[in-house]
Design an enzyme around this catalytic site. Structure first.
Site, PDB file in Angstrom:
ATOM      1  N   TYR A  17       0.664  -1.217   0.124  1.00 36.50           N
ATOM      2  CA  TYR A  17       0.102  -0.070  -0.012  1.00 36.50           C
ATOM      3  C   TYR A  17       0.928   1.240  -0.016  1.00 36.50           C
ATOM      4  CZ  TYR A  17      -3.255   3.627   1.624  1.00 36.50           C
ATOM      5  OH  TYR A  17      -3.907   4.549   2.029  1.00 36.50           O
ATOM      6  N   SER A  18       1.896   1.266   0.725  1.00 39.24           N
ATOM      7  CA  SER A  18       2.850   2.265   0.947  1.00 39.24           C
ATOM      8  C   SER A  18       3.436   2.683  -0.448  1.00 39.24           C
ATOM      9  CB  SER A  18       3.957   2.212   2.079  1.00 39.24           C
ATOM     10  OG  SER A  18       3.080   2.172   3.207  1.00 39.24           O
ATOM     11  N   ALA A  19       3.889   1.665  -1.105  1.00 37.87           N
ATOM     12  CA  ALA A  19       4.586   1.805  -2.320  1.00 37.87           C
ATOM     13  C   ALA A  19       3.499   2.351  -3.191  1.00 37.87           C
ATOM     14  CB  ALA A  19       5.252   0.309  -2.662  1.00 37.87           C
ATOM     15  N   LYS A  68       0.906   4.118  -2.990  1.00 34.96           N
ATOM     16  CA  LYS A  68       0.690   5.461  -2.616  1.00 34.96           C
ATOM     17  C   LYS A  68       1.932   6.510  -2.848  1.00 34.96           C
ATOM     18  CE  LYS A  68      -3.748   5.587  -1.228  1.00 34.96           C
ATOM     19  NZ  LYS A  68      -4.683   6.164  -2.120  1.00 34.96           N
TER      20      LYS A  68
END
Length: 387
Positions: free
Chosen positions: A198-200, A202
């Site tokens: 998810y972080s990647a 975003k």
């Protein structure tokens, strides 16, 4: 000589920059406050303007639609759950929206995005704001995924689900000198455990729009909204890291067992508390801040604002963040695991159990997985909704 110069720059530039920033900070803060005041006085009047909101069936997207409705805008509500959009439409009308168009579409399909924009232009004749709020998070360690089939699925929702609508809408936004509003996350600069994919995704979204900002120049405005810990459904008190899981609308994450047993809901076997989340934010408050910032013409909206300090730590003292996360993780109890697998235990609770009911599985999957891997999809309980 180049090595010596590079070593000297590495030694001098960081502390010199910090000293310069410390002296310039009062002036910069004053100029920023002055700019905010000017923008607040010249805020865009949304009455009669057309706003297209993706992911409008729930959570952030729904609340953003209500905020635009209070400002008298015409709305185009986009999501896969058409029946849910009808309820949002009635609420928006009651709050003061003009005309409200409902479009059932899948924003990770390029042809669907072209169709929903074409429907908007055909019905209203213009498009002023495009608000991308579709998002899909997860709550598992990278090694717990079990099957890489989930990886492109998360990227499709969180990245292409923003890019495709923007690509289709950009020519019309140029005509109206409109604005793109993007829902990002603090995870782009403050990596959180259990949210690596998810972080990647975003981070890719933020970099894409920051680059696009320079390409479109002043013809189209871009507002990148970044939230920290935030409630899920309004009033539910659900935040990132809680024990509630839900499928993103039509997310195609349901496996064959789930599809065959729609009268079941997924719940975690353990009650591991989430990491501390001081200064959390209600979804309604975040949506209001996003729309206010977009109408002021802000390039960035961050809520809560104190998360900005982590930019400094990540740039000049990344070890501090590493130590902090190690400390937090070392004090958190380990989740229960399935014997012999090392993966977190998940159970299926029958309907009637004291847990929040989840939406029924989608009729057709969002991503058409190849037959060879269809039987190896990760458990639906490992994906939860952030939209």
């Amino acid at each position: 000589m180049e090595r010596v110069l590079t070593a000297l720059m590495d030694l001098v530039v960081p502390p010199a920059s910090m000293v310069m920033l410390a002296f310039a900070w009062p002036t910069l803060a004053f100029l920023r406050a002055l700019e905010w005041a000017v923008k607040a006085l010249t805020k865009e009047d949304m009455r009669g303007k057309v706003v297209l909101v993706t992911g409008a069936s729930s959570a952030i997207g729904e609340q953003v639609a209500y905020e635009y409705a209070r400002r008298g805008a015409n709305l185009v509500l986009v999501a896969r759950r058409e029946h849910r959009l009808f309820a949002v439409r009635e609420n928006a009308r009651a709050l003061g929206a003009g005309q409200v168009l409902v479009v059932a579409a899948d924003v990770v399909r390029e042809d669907d995005c072209g169709r929903l924009v074409a429907d908007t232009i055909s019905y209203f004749g213009q498009l002023d704001h495009l608000v991308n709020t579709v998002s899909l998070g997860h709550d598992f360690l990278f090694e717990e995924a079990g099957d890489t089939a989930a990886f492109p699925h998360l990227m499709d929702i969180n990245f292409w689900g923003n890019v495709y609508p923007t690509y289709a809408a950009l020519p019309y936004l140029r005509q109206s000198h409109g604005r793109v509003v993007v829902n990002a996350s603090v995870d782009t600069w403050l990596p959180m455990p259990r949210m690596s994919l998810y972080s990647a995704a975003k981070a890719a979204v933020v970099d894409f729009y920051e680059t696009l900002r320079y390409e479109v120049k002043d013809e189209v405005g871009i507002t990148v909204a970044t939230h920290g810990w935030i409630g899920g459904e309004p009033g539910a008190g659900t935040g990132i890291g809680t024990s509630r899981f839900a499928l993103e609308e039509g997310a195609g994450a349901a496996d064959q067992t789930q599809a065959q047993a729609p009268a079941q809901q997924w719940t975690k076997a353990d009650t591991t508390p989430p990491l501390p989340a001081p200064g959390g934010l209600a979804v309604e408050e975040y949506a209001r801040a996003v729309v206010d910032g977009a109408c002021r013409g802000d390039a960035r909206v961050r809520r809560p604002g104190w998360y900005d300090v982590f930019h400094v730590f990540r740039a000049f003292a990344p070890d501090v963040l590493g130590w902090t996360f190690r400390l937090l993780l070392s004090t958190a109890p380990a989740p229960s695991t399935v014997a012999g697998t090392g993966r977190r235990a998940l159970v299926v609770a029958p309907v009637g159990a004291p847990t929040a009911a989840l939406p029924a599985p989608p009729v057709r999957p969002l991503i058409e997985y190849p037959a060879a891997v269809a039987g190896r999809r990760p458990a639906a309980a490992q994906l939860h909704k952030l939209e």
